[in-house]
Design an enzyme around this catalytic site. Structure first.
Site, short mmCIF file in Angstrom:
data_model
loop_
_atom_site.label_atom_id
_atom_site.label_comp_id
_atom_site.label_asym_id
_atom_site.label_seq_id
_atom_site.Cartn_x
_atom_site.Cartn_y
_atom_site.Cartn_z
N CYS A 115 0.82 -1.22 0.00
CA CYS A 115 0.00 0.00 0.00
C CYS A 115 0.85 1.27 0.00
O CYS A 115 0.35 2.35 -0.30
CB CYS A 115 -0.94 0.01 1.20
SG CYS A 115 -1.93 -1.48 1.31
N HIS A 255 -3.60 6.92 2.74
CA HIS A 255 -3.94 5.65 2.10
C HIS A 255 -5.33 5.25 2.59
O HIS A 255 -5.62 5.34 3.79
CB HIS A 255 -2.91 4.59 2.47
CG HIS A 255 -3.35 3.20 2.14
ND1 HIS A 255 -3.81 2.86 0.89
CD2 HIS A 255 -3.43 2.07 2.91
CE1 HIS A 255 -4.15 1.58 0.90
NE2 HIS A 255 -3.94 1.08 2.11
N ASN A 285 -10.10 -0.67 -0.23
CA ASN A 285 -8.65 -0.52 -0.19
C ASN A 285 -8.05 -1.02 -1.51
O ASN A 285 -8.15 -2.20 -1.81
CB ASN A 285 -8.12 -1.33 1.00
CG ASN A 285 -6.61 -1.25 1.17
OD1 ASN A 285 -5.90 -0.80 0.27
ND2 ASN A 285 -6.13 -1.68 2.32
N1 ACO Z 1 -18.43 -9.47 8.70
C1 ACO Z 1 -18.90 -9.79 9.93
N2 ACO Z 1 -18.09 -10.09 10.96
C2 ACO Z 1 -16.76 -10.05 10.74
C3 ACO Z 1 -16.21 -9.75 9.49
C4 ACO Z 1 -17.11 -9.45 8.44
N3 ACO Z 1 -16.70 -9.13 7.21
N4 ACO Z 1 -14.87 -9.80 9.58
C5 ACO Z 1 -14.58 -10.13 10.85
N5 ACO Z 1 -15.72 -10.28 11.56
C6 ACO Z 1 -15.86 -10.64 12.97
C7 ACO Z 1 -14.66 -11.34 13.52
O1 ACO Z 1 -14.69 -12.71 13.22
C8 ACO Z 1 -14.81 -11.07 15.00
O2 ACO Z 1 -15.74 -11.98 15.53
P1 ACO Z 1 -15.50 -12.62 16.97
O3 ACO Z 1 -15.47 -11.46 17.91
O4 ACO Z 1 -16.67 -13.51 17.11
O5 ACO Z 1 -14.18 -13.33 16.87
C9 ACO Z 1 -15.44 -9.68 15.04
O6 ACO Z 1 -15.99 -9.45 13.74
C10 ACO Z 1 -14.44 -8.57 15.34
O7 ACO Z 1 -13.29 -8.77 14.55
P2 ACO Z 1 -12.05 -7.81 14.60
O8 ACO Z 1 -10.99 -8.37 13.72
O9 ACO Z 1 -11.72 -7.48 16.01
O10 ACO Z 1 -12.69 -6.51 13.94
P3 ACO Z 1 -12.02 -5.11 13.71
O11 ACO Z 1 -12.87 -4.07 14.32
O12 ACO Z 1 -10.56 -5.11 14.02
O13 ACO Z 1 -12.18 -4.94 12.16
C11 ACO Z 1 -10.84 -5.05 10.18
C12 ACO Z 1 -11.53 -5.83 11.29
C13 ACO Z 1 -11.89 -4.29 9.42
C14 ACO Z 1 -10.10 -6.00 9.29
C15 ACO Z 1 -9.86 -4.04 10.85
O14 ACO Z 1 -9.07 -4.69 11.80
C16 ACO Z 1 -8.99 -3.37 9.85
O15 ACO Z 1 -9.45 -2.64 8.98
N6 ACO Z 1 -7.66 -3.53 9.97
C17 ACO Z 1 -6.72 -2.96 9.06
C18 ACO Z 1 -6.53 -3.91 7.99
C19 ACO Z 1 -6.18 -3.28 6.69
O16 ACO Z 1 -6.59 -2.21 6.36
N7 ACO Z 1 -5.41 -4.03 5.93
C20 ACO Z 1 -5.07 -3.63 4.64
C21 ACO Z 1 -3.63 -3.58 4.40
S1 ACO Z 1 -2.73 -2.69 5.51
C22 ACO Z 1 -3.32 -1.23 5.33
O17 ACO Z 1 -3.68 -0.90 4.25
C23 ACO Z 1 -3.44 -0.39 6.51
#
Ligand code: ACO
Length: 328
Positions: A115, A255, A285
């Site tokens: 990214c 980003h 993204n």
């Molecule tokens: N739909 C429904 N539920 C979901 C989904 C979904 N699509 N995805 C995860 N969940 C659930 C999980 O299983 C978890 O359930 P549990 O509590 O029963 O185990 C719950 O939701 C919470 O999951 P978390 O991972 O804690 O959720 P979070 O609030 O952290 O959001 C996300 C997850 C959106 C991936 C977030 O962590 C994020 O955006 N991280 C950055 C990742 C990113 O952007 N990566 C791209 C590359 S790096 C960069 O560009 C920055």
């Protein structure tokens, strides 16, 4: 370095026609529009059709950027294509773009920094223009991430989209242009976002395909925290390098990874919503393409005016992060 400053002369972007909405994803994985919207801000993303490939979008974005710079492809002497989803392993997507554009005078190559690839590219091109080794450099961020997304993994499949953005960099007069750049990486965080299969460590085989090793794997929660901290820190560093503060920033284009990451970084920097650009709802993204697409959308919408101070910041797999500060 000498007195030459590099600035952006033209921008462009392009993305596939296909749209994948949250409602579409609700039909294939256990998720909801409500979850995706509140946790990420994403409503839809662009998705390439079978047969479409990365350089097609890169070339469209590049043509637009070159035309808006008032140049011809033959004026370009450096092409840097930031991508983690190249057309093929060899040659580089940069070379394929060069051939398609007819930019025969250019040196061309890819920049692999996930990214942060576009900001890595801008940083390298900036140095090449400043030192006189290049005059007109084309920097592209282009991805078809949806081909590497595991559509049975609800954590990643809701995040990523496809597209390309481009900028032509060249020498500028006066106080305009790139004021400060900084790029950093920390390979110890490899497993926060990675795709283990298909390279020499795990060569492509029936087994790697069956186990889904070519898909992106992510520890979203951990990435979130590192992303917020790194983007805020590097933003402060480039501002300090230029002797400026976040108060001076006209527009912050981070980003586009997650609306909550954008909000948290802007909050840490004390940049109010009116000075932050977000298109995450429409594109998701798009990795290295996200900043140049956003930049071009801002130019097209008249959100960037002459003399505005523009702050760009990125974070991505590697992990890698970067900041670029420029006077428009
Ligand atoms: N739909 C429904 N539920 C979901 C989904 C979904 N699509 N995805 C995860 N969940 C659930 C999980 O299983 C978890 O359930 P549990 O509590 O029963 O185990 C719950 O939701 C919470 O999951 P978390 O991972 O804690 O959720 P979070 O609030 O952290 O959001 C996300 C997850 C959106 C991936 C977030 O962590 C994020 O955006 N991280 C950055 C990742 C990113 O952007 N990566 C791209 C590359 S790096 C960069 O560009 C920055």
């Amino acid at each position: 370095m000498g007195n030459v400053r590099a600035g952006i002369l033209g921008t462009g972007h392009s993305y596939p026609e296909g749209i994948l909405t949250n409602a579409d994803l609700e039909k294939t994985v256990e998720t909801s529009d409500e979850w995706i919207t509140t946790r990420t801000g994403i409503k839809q993303r662009r998705k390439a059709a079978p047969g479409e490939y990365t350089s097609q979008f890169a070339v469209r974005a590049a043509r637009q950027a070159i035309e808006r710079a008032g140049l011809e492809p033959s004026d370009i002497d450096l092409i840097l294509c930031a991508t983690v989803t190249p057309d093929q392993i060899l040659p580089s997507t940069g070379c394929l773009i060069q051939a398609e554009l007819g930019a025969h005078r250019a040196a061309a190559m890819d920049v692999v920094a996930a990214c942060s690839g576009f900001l890595y590219g801008l940083t390298l091109a900036n140095t090449m223009v400043q030192t006189g080794q290049s005059r007109n450099a084309l920097v592209i961020g282009a991805e078809i991430l949806t081909q590497y997304v595991d559509y049975s993994d609800r954590q990643t499949c809701v995040l990523f989209g496809d597209g390309a953005g481009a900028a032509v960099l060249g020498p500028v007069e006066g106080d305009r242009g790139i004021l400060a750049t900084r790029i950093k990486s920390d390979g110890r965080y490899e497993e926060q976002l990675y795709s283990p299969g298909g390279g020499t460590r795990r060569p492509p085989s029936a087994e790697t395909l069956a186990s889904g090793d070519h898909f992106f794997k992510m520890k979203g929660n951990e990435l979130f925290k590192v992303a917020v901290r790194s983007m805020a820190d590097i933003s402060r560093e480039v501002l300090e390098q230029a002797g400026l503060t976040a108060e001076d920033v006209s527009l912050f284009i981070p980003h586009q990874a997650n609306q909550r990451i954008t909000d948290a970084v802007a909050n840490k920097l004390n940049v109010d919503d009116a000075r932050v650009y977000s298109n995450i709802a429409m594109h998701g993204n798009t990795s290295s393409a996200s900043i140049p697409i956003a930049l071009d959308e801002c130019v097209e919408a008249g959100r960037i005016k002459k003399d505005d101070l523009i702050l760009l910041a990125s974070f991505g797999g590697g992990v890698t992060w970067g900041g670029v500060l420029m006077r428009w």
